[in-house]
Each structure stands twice: as C-alpha cells, then as structure tokens.
Design an enzyme around this catalytic site. Structure first.
Site, PDB file in Angstrom:
ATOM      1  N   LYS A 289      -1.757  67.764 -35.817  1.00  0.00           N
ATOM      2  CA  LYS A 289      -2.612  66.965 -36.640  1.00  0.00           C
ATOM      3  C   LYS A 289      -3.022  65.655 -36.166  1.00  0.00           C
ATOM      4  CE  LYS A 289      -2.593  68.162 -41.393  1.00  0.00           C
ATOM      5  NZ  LYS A 289      -1.677  68.636 -42.147  1.00  0.00           N
TER       6      LYS A 289
ATOM      7  N   GLU B 139      -2.780  57.948 -44.608  1.00  0.00           N
ATOM      8  CA  GLU B 139      -4.243  58.309 -44.964  1.00  0.00           C
ATOM      9  C   GLU B 139      -4.331  57.565 -46.022  1.00  0.00           C
ATOM     10  OE1 GLU B 139      -5.582  62.127 -44.678  1.00  0.00           O
ATOM     11  OE2 GLU B 139      -5.468  62.307 -42.368  1.00  0.00           O
TER      12      GLU B 139
ATOM     13  N   HIS C  56      -2.146  74.849 -52.230  1.00  0.00           N
ATOM     14  CA  HIS C  56      -2.600  74.962 -50.848  1.00  0.00           C
ATOM     15  C   HIS C  56      -3.032  76.415 -50.504  1.00  0.00           C
ATOM     16  CE1 HIS C  56      -2.060  71.065 -50.580  1.00  0.00           C
ATOM     17  NE2 HIS C  56      -0.677  71.337 -50.679  1.00  0.00           N
TER      18      HIS C  56
ATOM     19  N   ARG D 240      -9.388  80.148 -35.516  1.00  0.00           N
ATOM     20  CA  ARG D 240      -9.377  81.467 -35.809  1.00  0.00           C
ATOM     21  C   ARG D 240     -10.697  81.871 -36.867  1.00  0.00           C
ATOM     22  NH1 ARG D 240      -5.836  79.360 -39.712  1.00  0.00           N
ATOM     23  NH2 ARG D 240      -6.807  79.503 -41.878  1.00  0.00           N
TER      24      ARG D 240
HETATM   25  C1  MV4 Z   1      -5.671  64.813 -48.622  1.00  0.00           C
HETATM   26  C2  MV4 Z   1      -5.778  64.579 -49.774  1.00  0.00           C
HETATM   27  C3  MV4 Z   1      -6.294  63.468 -50.131  1.00  0.00           C
HETATM   28  N1  MV4 Z   1      -6.361  62.458 -49.490  1.00  0.00           N
HETATM   29  N2  MV4 Z   1      -5.817  63.676 -47.708  1.00  0.00           N
HETATM   30  C4  MV4 Z   1      -3.716  69.336 -48.476  1.00  0.00           C
HETATM   31  C5  MV4 Z   1      -3.437  69.884 -47.284  1.00  0.00           C
HETATM   32  C6  MV4 Z   1      -4.136  69.464 -45.981  1.00  0.00           C
HETATM   33  N3  MV4 Z   1      -4.888  70.371 -45.151  1.00  0.00           N
HETATM   34  C7  MV4 Z   1      -4.968  68.375 -46.509  1.00  0.00           C
HETATM   35  N4  MV4 Z   1      -4.723  68.249 -48.057  1.00  0.00           N
HETATM   36  C8  MV4 Z   1      -5.016  67.066 -48.641  1.00  0.00           C
HETATM   37  N5  MV4 Z   1      -5.368  65.966 -47.770  1.00  0.00           N
HETATM   38  C9  MV4 Z   1      -6.258  62.500 -48.074  1.00  0.00           C
HETATM   39  N6  MV4 Z   1      -6.243  61.560 -47.378  1.00  0.00           N
HETATM   40  C10 MV4 Z   1      -5.729  65.883 -50.630  1.00  0.00           C
HETATM   41  C11 MV4 Z   1      -5.408  67.080 -50.225  1.00  0.00           C
HETATM   42  C12 MV4 Z   1      -5.221  67.972 -50.944  1.00  0.00           C
HETATM   43  C13 MV4 Z   1      -6.298  69.261 -50.793  1.00  0.00           C
HETATM   44  C14 MV4 Z   1      -6.836  69.316 -49.652  1.00  0.00           C
HETATM   45  C15 MV4 Z   1      -7.849  70.431 -49.603  1.00  0.00           C
HETATM   46  C16 MV4 Z   1      -7.596  71.274 -50.669  1.00  0.00           C
HETATM   47  C17 MV4 Z   1      -6.768  71.455 -51.640  1.00  0.00           C
HETATM   48  C18 MV4 Z   1      -5.907  70.246 -51.753  1.00  0.00           C
HETATM   49  C19 MV4 Z   1      -5.060  70.143 -52.579  1.00  0.00           C
HETATM   50  C20 MV4 Z   1      -4.327  68.953 -52.928  1.00  0.00           C
HETATM   51  C21 MV4 Z   1      -4.366  68.101 -51.990  1.00  0.00           C
END
Ligand code: MV4
Length: 672
Positions: free
Chosen positions: A116, A200, A235, A291
C-alpha cells in the site's frame, strides 16, 4: 499465439477462461485437486491433471507442481485466474525461469502494487490523486500523532501491507489515537508480518469506483471505463455495476486517465484494476489489483469486449485489440454474487449438495458464470460462491428490473444461499435511486435482512399437495409392480379414500408443529385446511420435475417444490425460500429400522396391500407393503437390496404397533 494454456484455478473463473481459449482455438489444460476430479472446469478442459489433495495449500497454491504439469503437457502459458497464485510475484518469477508465459503483469508491477505504502509513493509521483494522508517511513507515535493532527480528524489508520480492511482503525477523537495505533500495529504484525502504518483522512460516505485498465507490450495503455462496487459487506463485494451511476462524464474521463497514468507509472502490461474512493465530486487512489477481477463481466457487457481474450492476446505479444478512441460503452450491467451462505447467521458459509440448481435462461440480457452444476457440492475447501449472475440492458432501471427478475427465477435447493438478500437489494428503492455508498448494506440492514417469519399458509397448502402428489406417484409405482391392474391405487383420485374422506399431514416449521387437513372431493379436487387459517379449494394439481402447479380458488399457482425425504423446500418465487419438515412417524420408524432387515409397523393400523412375495429379490427402496394408520397411508420400503424371507400379514389384517410385518435378508455389503 499459444497452442496450449494451463489454467491454474478452479470454479467459475477456470470455466470462463477455458471457454474463451476454446473459442480462440487454444488447447486447454485444467489442474484440479482430488476433491475437484469431477468438477465442471475439469470436464470443460481438453486435458486435466490432478495436482494434490483438497486443501488449496496442497493443490491450487502449489506453483512448483503446476509448473511441472505445464512442462509435461506442453503448455506455453499459464492463466492464474483470480485469487490463488494470481498476485504472487514469486510464482510469476518461477514461470519466467521455466520459460512459461504468466498471463498477467510484470513481476515488478505485482510487487509494487502489493504494498500500500509503496504504491502510494509511486502514485503521488505520477500525479494520481491520493486521499490526504501520511505514508512516510517514520513510524514513531509522536510523528504519527502530529501527522494525524495535520490531516484533521476523523483519520483512518491503515496497515501499509494491508488489504481487505485488516489492520484498519477509524479515529474520531485525538484522545483515542494512541490506542488505535497500538491495535492496528498488533493486527498488521499478526496478519502481514509487517507493522508499518499509514494515515489517511477518513471519508465518511465514499463510493468504491474502480477503473479497468489494459496495457500491452508495445507501450499502449487504455481504460475500459469504470465499475461501481460500493455494495460490500465486510469488504466482500455483493453487487457491482458498470458504468458507475450518476458519475459526471468529466470525472469518468479524469479517473480513467489517472488510472492509465497509474498503470504507466509501474510499466504495467495486461489487465489491471485501479481502485478509487469517490466522494463529493473528488476521487482518490486506494490500490491497484494486478489481476483480472471477479466482477470483470460487467465491463465486458457494456463494452462488448472479452477481457480474457485481451489478456491472452497481450500475453502472446499482440497489441491491444482496440485503442482508447475505439472503445465505446453501451447500456448498463449489474453483477450479483450468489453465495452458499446464511444471511440469518451472519452470512456463515454453508456447505452441501446442490440438489437443485436451475439458473435463469441465458440470453443477450442474462449471463451466468458458474463453476458448478446441479448435483455438485459446495465444500469447506474453497470459496462458497455458486455463481455470478450478470444482466445487461439499455438503461440502469431496465437492467435493474432484469436483475430482480433473474434473481427471483434462480432456483437453488440443498444449501442456504443469499438469493433472498440479493433480491431485496435489487428491489430496494434506495438502490434504484442510486443512494449508494460503502455504508448502504449496514444502513438498510433491517430491510435487507428481515427476521425469519413462519411459513405462510400458502406454503403449507403447497407442501401438503406436494406430499400428496409424491404418494400418488409411489402408489402408482407400487401398483405397476404389483399383480392387480385394477388396484384402487390407480383410481382417478389416485388415493385410497379413508372412511371419513380426509387426511391429516403434520409439518415442522422450525420448532412449530403445523397441521394441514386435506378433504377429498370428486374429480381430483381437495379442500385444504391449514390449522388456524382458512380453507382453500385446490384443483388440477400436478408435480413434474419439481414444479408444482395447482389452481387455488381461482388462482393458477406455480412453485418449485423439492422433497429430500421429509425435508421440503418450496421456492414460491421472488427469491423466497420456505422450508418445512414432514413429521411422518412411519418414515421415522422405517429409518430407525433401516439395515436391520426387520420391518415393523410404526403404529397400529391395517394392511392395505402386500406388494411382494416370499423369496422375491428387491432393490433398495422398493415398496413392500402399504399400511393405513392414523388416517394416513404408509409405504413400507426395503431398507436395502435383498431377498424377502417372510411376509407375515395379508391385505385387510389389523396390525399392532411394533409387530414385524416382513423380513428381508440383506445382500452382503448392501446395508443402508
Ligand atoms: C477508506 C475508507 C474511508 N476513508 N479510506 C476498505 C478496504 C480498503 N480497500 C479501503 N477501504 C476503505 N478505505 C479512507 N481514507 C473507507 C474504506 C471502506 C471501504 C472501501 C471500499 C469499499 C468498501 C468499504 C467498506 C468500508 C470501508
């Protein structure tokens, strides 16, 4: 172009890759575990090789074994699918060392995007927008706390090595910051062996919008528009769509261009997905998946392109089939992931045999990507996804109606699934109105997961009629094997009438015992009375290949009814599933007697008919005797194949509970 490719995967993605390879005239080699010897992907491939026991770590994750199979079968390339070895830089390197093409990106791109923090450093250098944050190497608490203050609360603490939300903490109050950092460090260390963190700005209502990118070895890179994957729980994506609804065109273009810049920054080749969070008209890079993704079909539906074909062409050195200005999108597509899981028990994965599996018919609007057929099993060894249902239409509303309809038509019996949950989302007003973000499922939980309700009266009526039809069938079969062609079992009513002309059936609905009374009328008509509810007239009843049709009052009703012994599953439509258990004392008695060779009366009654003679050989399950007891007709069946050694009663005899009706000498090795 390759002559032969090996597919290092299983299930729907292996089946999907094989279909495209076959269309391109490429020979396919499947690999499989012991548990998958008869799987669909094995049946579809030109050749298949067993690579180990059921556990993925001993089969689908064994890169060394898979490379050996590639050598032995003459495969020049390996398609890794998704999951398993698809983002394993070590495996990609081993392929290169063996002179076999890995159908995926360069090793270095996999490695950079696997971290990341590193990917964010590269992206910020390529002018790809990032969520305001900190991804420096200094990890002491004072530095982190100062950076959190600079970013502004709420902040999100994430594991640098992380993925799937592991090691993630939202901090709303600076007083909680130190604890959150300590917790995230522990989790990150345990999950990834690396406790470095990044910070973040926390977005409170983001949408997950991802861009499909493709690059070739000639320096071309394009984006194939976006997918909205905001509907997730824990997720795990639940429903995806393309394009992202109500996304302004200039954002779409800028996001696409940023994704192509991201791909170029790591010298990308092949299929990739650049994920963004989108909130209040701004978008931010979160990660890149190196992928082909599970949800790629929605992109295929709106672009008319086959992304697996693109992957194979690019891997063999050909240029991209289309350049950016040749790519057009048309219409709207949804994908719903059907899982063997129980939404009522926190989505616990389910295992079992797919006793009935009838997807909706495929056509230009409906596509089903699956790795299983009716009769296959979902096991503990692999992901419990049963199928992906993909629909397309000209507009989002039309596509959503198609999704709702196709889900309602999907028949799965044998394992509990999320079909009703998916159907509830597809029918939800807030989803139709594009009120979507990553909090959608939590926010509408009560609408999407209604508490279990008793089976409606309609369900009990259908169950009783299905049991009746099954007994008709058994009685007819019994009469055919008997000697008397004028048997009362062959009467038009198909049922031997009791003196008072009615018949009680008892069902278990969860813990509740529920009774249905069938009153027999002339001409195959029944009055059906559900205890505590009304009475309905049922006519023109038939049960054929699990489809029950009946006229109830004036309404023509059709439902799927599957009976596995005494377990009855009714699919009335709309994704609903009603489950009942026939409380049948005779069947219970027969089961406990099973294998003993002795067949006793389950309750006091009258022998109606004897269907076998002494000395006769019978197959397992063959009807032996018909007994009437407690106003019900019971068929005494052979518990196993064998020879009838004694018939102790004749038609008309009264029998007491527990007396031995017949005995069978069971064939060696055939005990039930
Ligand atoms: C975030 C966020 C809010 N703010 N970053 C969750 C897993 C990772 N791939 C990124 N994720 C998130 N990052 C910031 N700065 C909220 C999430 C997140 C989320 C993102 C995409 C799809 C579903 C989610 C469910 C909960 C939180």
């Amino acid at each position: 172009m390759f002559d032969t490719i090996l597919i290092a995967n299983r299930g729907e993605i292996a089946a999907r890759v094989i279909r495209t390879a076959r269309r391109l005239g490429i020979r396919t080699v499947a690999v499989h575990s012991d548990a998958d010897a008869k799987a669909l992907h094995v049946a579809l491939a030109d050749e298949a090789v067993c690579i180990g026991p059921a556990a993925a770590s001993e089969s689908y994750l064994r890169g060394d074994t898979i490379l050996e199979v590639a050598r032995l079968t003459g495969a020049q390339a390996i398609h890794p699918g998704y999951g398993f070895l698809s983002e394993n830089a070590g495996f990609a390197a081993a392929c290169a060392d063996s002179g076999i093409t890995f159908i995926g990106p360069p090793i270095e791109a996999i490695r950079v995007m696997g971290s990341k923090a590193e990917s964010k450093r590269v992206m910020s250098g390529a002018d790809v927008p990032l969520v305001p944050g900190y991804h420096g190497t200094a990890q002491d608490l004072d530095t982190l706390a100062a950076e959190a203050g600079r970013i502004g609360y709420p902040v999100l603490v994430k594991a640098s090595a992380g993925g799937g939300g592991k090691g993630m903490r939202v901090v709303r109050d600076p007083a909680d910051f130190a604890d959150a950092v300590a917790g995230a460090r522990r989790e990150a260390k345990a999950a990834f062996g690396d406790d470095s963190l990044l910070l973040e700005k926390y977005l409170t209502r983001p949408r997950h919008v991802e861009i499909q990118v493709f690059a070739d070895t000639h320096g071309n890179a394009v984006y194939l528009f976006e997918r909205d994957c905001s509907l997730q729980r824990r997720h795990q994506k639940v429903i995806e769509e393309a394009p992202a609804p109500s996304l302004p065109d200039d954002i779409r273009r800028r996001m696409g261009e940023a994704a192509v810049a991201a791909a170029r920054a790591v010298n990308y080749v092949g299929a990739g997905t650049v994920e963004f969070l989108y909130e209040d008209g701004r978008f931010y890079f979160i990660e890149m998946n190196t992928r082909l993704q599970v949800e790629h079909p929605v992109t295929e539906m709106i672009t008319g392109q086959d992304l697996v074909e693109w992957q194979i062409r690019v891997a063999s050195g050909q240029p991209l089939p289309l350049m950016q200005d040749q790519l057009v999108r048309k219409g709207h597509a949804f994908e719903a992931r059907l899982y063997a899981e129980d939404p009522q028990r926190d989505f616990l994965p389910q295992t079992g045999r797919l006793v009935r599996l009838r997807p909706p018919a495929e056509n230009a609007h409906v596509r089903v990507d699956t790795g299983v057929r009716e009769g296959d099993s979902v096991t503990v060894h692999y992901d419990p996804m049963i199928a992906k249902l993909i629909v397309w239409d000209e507009t989002r509303d039309a596509a959503l109606r198609r999704l709702h309809r196709a889900l309602a038509d999907y028949q799965v019996v044998g394992v509990t699934t999320n079909v009703a949950f998916l159907t509830a989302i597809a029918g939800h007003a807030a989803f139709k109105d594009v009120e979507i973000d990553t909090g959608f499922i939590e926010r509408h939980r009560d609408d999407l997961l209604p508490p279990p309700a008793p089976v409606p009266g309609r369900g009990l009526v259908l169950a009783a009629l299905a049991v009746l039809m099954r007994r008709h069938g058994e009685a007819r079969a019994a009469a055919r094997t008997g000697t008397d062609p004028h048997s009362p079992w062959l009467l038009a009513t198909g049922w031997r009438l009791n003196d008072d002309n009615h018949h009680d059936l008892r069902f278990l609905d969860g813990e509740a015992l529920r009774t249905v009374t069938l009153h027999f009328r002339a001409g195959g008509t029944y009055e059906v009375q559900v205890e505590g509810e009304g009475t309905v007239t049922a006519s023109s009843v038939s049960l054929d290949d699990g489809t029950l049709t009946v006229v109830l009052g004036a309404e023509r009703v059709r439902a799927t009814v599957v009976m596995q012994k005494d377990d009855i599953t009714i699919l009335p439509g709309a994704g609903l599933v009603w489950r009942l258990r026939l409380d049948d004392p005779a069947a219970k008695a027969a089961e406990t007697e099973g294998g003993s060779g002795k067949l006793t009366a389950p309750m006091p009654g009258t022998v109606v008919r004897v269907l076998v003679d002494e000395g006769q050989d019978v197959e397992r399950g063959a009807p032996l005797m018909l007994l009437e007891a407690m106003k019900m007709e019971h068929t005494i069946k052979a518990p196993a194949a064998g020879r009838v050694t004694a018939v102790n009663f004749a038609a008309g005899d009264q029998v007491a509970e527990g007396v031995e009706l017949l005995s069978i000498e069971i064939e060696e090795g055939k005990k039930a």
